[in-house]
Motif scaffolding. Structure first.
Motif, mmCIF file in Angstrom:
data_model
loop_
_atom_site.group_PDB
_atom_site.id
_atom_site.type_symbol
_atom_site.label_atom_id
_atom_site.label_comp_id
_atom_site.label_asym_id
_atom_site.label_seq_id
_atom_site.Cartn_x
_atom_site.Cartn_y
_atom_site.Cartn_z
ATOM 1 N N ARG A 255 2.117 12.319 -7.039
ATOM 2 C CA ARG A 255 3.534 12.142 -6.708
ATOM 3 C C ARG A 255 3.553 11.303 -5.485
ATOM 4 O O ARG A 255 2.537 11.104 -4.645
ATOM 5 C CB ARG A 255 4.112 13.520 -6.109
ATOM 6 N N PHE A 256 4.569 10.385 -5.323
ATOM 7 C CA PHE A 256 4.658 9.254 -4.328
ATOM 8 C C PHE A 256 5.097 10.214 -3.230
ATOM 9 O O PHE A 256 5.779 11.234 -3.002
ATOM 10 C CB PHE A 256 5.829 8.314 -4.571
ATOM 11 N N VAL A 257 4.160 9.797 -1.923
ATOM 12 C CA VAL A 257 4.353 10.445 -0.617
ATOM 13 C C VAL A 257 4.975 9.436 0.382
ATOM 14 O O VAL A 257 6.044 9.629 1.059
ATOM 15 C CB VAL A 257 2.821 10.708 -0.107
ATOM 16 N N GLN B 154 -5.131 13.103 -0.528
ATOM 17 C CA GLN B 154 -4.409 12.167 -1.249
ATOM 18 C C GLN B 154 -4.964 11.194 -1.432
ATOM 19 O O GLN B 154 -6.292 11.037 -1.282
ATOM 20 C CB GLN B 154 -3.226 11.830 -0.045
ATOM 21 N N ALA B 155 -4.570 9.924 -1.990
ATOM 22 C CA ALA B 155 -5.001 8.826 -2.548
ATOM 23 C C ALA B 155 -4.110 7.481 -1.918
ATOM 24 O O ALA B 155 -3.016 7.586 -1.920
ATOM 25 C CB ALA B 155 -5.085 8.721 -3.957
ATOM 26 N N LEU B 156 -4.833 6.577 -1.440
ATOM 27 C CA LEU B 156 -4.304 5.392 -1.106
ATOM 28 C C LEU B 156 -4.413 4.289 -2.111
ATOM 29 O O LEU B 156 -5.580 4.066 -2.700
ATOM 30 C CB LEU B 156 -5.024 4.840 0.513
ATOM 31 N N VAL B 157 -3.286 3.729 -2.430
ATOM 32 C CA VAL B 157 -3.228 2.776 -3.557
ATOM 33 C C VAL B 157 -2.875 1.476 -3.136
ATOM 34 O O VAL B 157 -1.764 1.483 -2.363
ATOM 35 C CB VAL B 157 -2.535 3.171 -4.542
ATOM 36 N N ALA C 218 0.828 -1.182 -0.126
ATOM 37 C CA ALA C 218 0.003 0.069 0.045
ATOM 38 C C ALA C 218 1.052 1.200 0.098
ATOM 39 O O ALA C 218 1.820 1.404 0.512
ATOM 40 C CB ALA C 218 -1.089 -0.056 1.185
ATOM 41 N N ALA C 219 0.409 2.339 -0.771
ATOM 42 C CA ALA C 219 1.309 3.444 -0.861
ATOM 43 C C ALA C 219 0.280 4.685 -0.859
ATOM 44 O O ALA C 219 -0.801 4.689 -1.592
ATOM 45 C CB ALA C 219 2.063 3.524 -1.973
#
Length: 634
Positions: A32-34, A92-95, A24-25
């Motif tokens: 953009r990656f957090v 933000q978005a959780l993927v 999970a990211a």
């Protein structure tokens, strides 16, 4: 501002991510990656969302997943063995990317994942809401916040600052903190330490010398944040309160000293009067006795000044036109000025009347003009000017002249303002704070008593007014006097009967008959007054205090024609004696003797009894005249 927000959100808002099952990211709306958990980091590189999805999914699937991230949508799709779930969490978005097998267990895992995602969404939304609220509070707070690049305050550079900090310090991002602090407080920067228990006081150099209190707070990566609170107004109020308290304390001391001096002077004056009666003009001793009398009179004037400063001088207030009083008094003021000094009086329009003692008001003007003259002559320029101006003023004008200090007892009314301006030496701020203290003077020894401006201060305060000054060294000084406006009707309603001036014919023959009870705690005054009144035909009984006098009246009631009493005595004072002895006084007249103002005790006296006041120190003739007049009126 982001750095300041980090300072207030030290608990990791991504702690829940580590406990998320499967890779999970978090990504921003721009892709953009957090952050990511360890399962994700073991399988994928920390790249932006598009390259990541394109490496795992067909173009169509990758496009829909990327769209969900950027638009804050919810997505749950599976392509082959890759399941992609996107959940919007704040901004933000959780993927979540998981390899799946179509089994019953997968459904259970999906349900658990949905629950966990819901918890994550709730946690991050709460954190996001908190940070947004803090950002608004910090931006709008009246206290200054600044993020520093290091914890050594002397070397620190400001990285970010809120508007209040910029307003207080006069600078923000990129400024060196040490450059913002007044040189005298540069060493105080070394006392700023993270976790300090007490605020460090700093004077700011850039914005007029505000006084601030600073705290150094811990920030991430060995940085620090400075909290700055402007306490200039509070410090000014504390200073003025302390100054007022000091002036009141000095006034009480001056009043007490003046009271005792009055008693001593009264003994000297009465004895000198008695001796002059036996050694008239032509007697070898007359010159020495006259010198004693003149010196006593000068000392009595000094005592009056002390009483004026202590606000305990006897006043006879009338409704006065300040402009008329000044114009009438201008002739005398011109006489005390040097011919090299230009004197001018300018009157404003619609100047209100005031309620004041004309003689005392003239004393104020004379002292201010005399000091202005001396300041001009001391400047060494050989010439100058003294200008007196009057105008109608408002309560706001008074507050402005008092340097903006909010004083609760300023009456909300119109005011008469009298300003005296000179082009003399001016004075420093340190001297200005002491200028109204008794016996403080900047003149050479023998050229000033230091009591003149103290007298002015006391008279103005006793007149319910205010006095302020503006001064610039080597340029000059302006004194502003404010007196509350009044009307004739208001004065006639408020004036106590004790203040009504009655013009009476002075008796020619000072001898008389009658029984007098003399009450005086000062033995010297009591003895000389008893002897002098007895010599003029009166039968005098003396008492050393109120208790002794009350006992005399109880034992011999209704037998005295006049009670002549001091006001301030140990134990039972004059007004207290009057109340306690009421059943035994009969038709006796009352005369109070005191060095204090009549108003200090007039309100405590009985309205139905005729009472008069004899201010100390008095002469033998004044004492005999008052006694004769009172007994004649009985």
């Amino acid at each position: 501002m982001a750095g300041l927000l980090k300072m207030f959100s030290r608990s990791e808002s991504h702690d829940w991510l580590a406990s998320t099952d499967g890779p999970a990211a978090l990504f921003t709306r721009s892709g953009r990656f957090v952050a990511a958990n360890s399962a994700f980091a073991a399988l994928y590189r920390p790249v932006s969302i598009d390259p990541l999805l394109m490496s795992l999914l067909d173009q169509a699937y990758a496009f829909r997943a990327s769209k969900a991230v950027r638009r804050g949508l919810t997505l749950d799709e599976t392509q082959g063995d890759m399941r992609v779930r996107v959940s919007a969490i704040g901004d933000q978005a959780l993927v979540r990317l998981t390899r799946v097998e179509t089994t019953a267990l997968d459904q259970a895992t999906a349900n658990d994942g949905a629950t966990l995602t819901s918890q994550a969404v709730s946690a991050v939304q709460t954190t996001s809401s908190l940070l947004t609220g803090l950002a608004r509070l910090i931006a709008e707070a009246p206290v200054g916040f600044a993020r520093l690049d290091r914890r050594d305050a002397r070397q620190a550079v400001i990285q970010e600052a809120n508007p209040a900090f910029i307003r207080i310090a006069g600078a923000g991002k990129g400024a060196k903190l040490a450059d913002l602090v007044a040189p005298a407080h540069a060493d105080d920067l070394d006392r700023l330490e993270v976790g300090g228990q007490r605020a460090i006081e700093l004077d700011i150099a850039n914005t007029g010398g505000q006084t601030c209190e600073g705290w150094l707070l811990e920030d991430e990566n060995d940085g620090a944040a400075l909290l700055l609170v402007d306490v200039s107004t509070r410090r000014e109020m504390e200073h003025r309160l302390a100054q007022t308290s000091k002036m009141q304390a000095v006034g009480q001391i001056a009043g007490g000293v003046a009271h005792e001096l009055n008693n001593f002077l009264l003994v000297i004056t009465l004895n000198c009067d008695a001796l002059l009666a036996r050694h008239p003009v032509g007697d070898p001793s007359y010159g020495e006795l006259q010198s004693i009398q003149n010196t006593s009179a000068r000392a009595a004037e000094l005592v009056k000044m002390l009483l004026a400063y202590a606000r305990k001088q006897t006043f006879r207030r009338d409704v006065l036109d300040v402009g008329a009083v000044l114009t009438e008094f201008a002739v005398l003021m011109r006489q005390v000025l040097d011919e090299r000094i230009v004197f001018e009086i300018t009157h404003g329009r619609d100047l209100p009347n005031v309620r004041a003692d004309k003689q005392q008001l003239e004393t104020v003007f004379m002292n201010l003009v005399t000091n202005a003259r001396d300041a001009v002559l001391m400047s060494g320029r050989g010439k100058g000017s003294v200008t007196v101006r009057t105008k109608r003023a408002t309560t706001q004008d008074v507050r402005t002249a008092l340097k903006g200090l909010s004083i609760a007892d300023i009456e909300n009314c119109d005011w008469a303002m009298i300003s005296v301006t000179d082009t003399g030496t001016g004075m420093s701020q340190d001297i200005a704070t002491k200028i109204f203290e008794p016996f403080f003077t900047t003149k050479e020894q023998g050229k000033g008593t230091g009591i003149g401006l103290a007298t002015v201060y006391g008279i103005i305060k006793q007149s319910d007014g205010f006095i302020a000054l503006d001064s610039v060294e080597n340029e000059g000084t302006t004194f502003h006097v404010f007196l509350p406006a009044t009307t004739a009707d208001e004065v006639s309603d408020a004036m106590p009967a004790a203040q009504a001036q009655v013009v009476e014919a002075r008796p020619m023959d000072l001898a008389g008959r009658g029984r007098i009870l003399l009450v005086e705690d000062e033995e010297g005054v009591r003895n000389i007054a008893t002897r002098l009144l007895t010599q003029r035909g009166y039968q005098v009984t003396s008492a050393g205090d109120g208790e002794e006098a009350l006992e005399i009246l109880e034992n011999d009631p209704n037998s005295f024609d006049l009670v002549l009493s001091d006001v301030v005595m140990p134990g039972l004072d004059g007004p207290g004696l009057l109340k306690a002895a009421k059943p035994y006084l009969g038709h006796a007249r009352i005369v109070f003797m005191s060095g204090y103002a009549e108003q200090d005790f007039a309100q405590t006296l009985e309205d139905e009894r005729s009472i008069s006041f004899l201010p100390k120190p008095f002469t033998l003739a004044q004492l005999a005249e008052r006694v004769k007049t009172e007994l004649a009126a009985a």
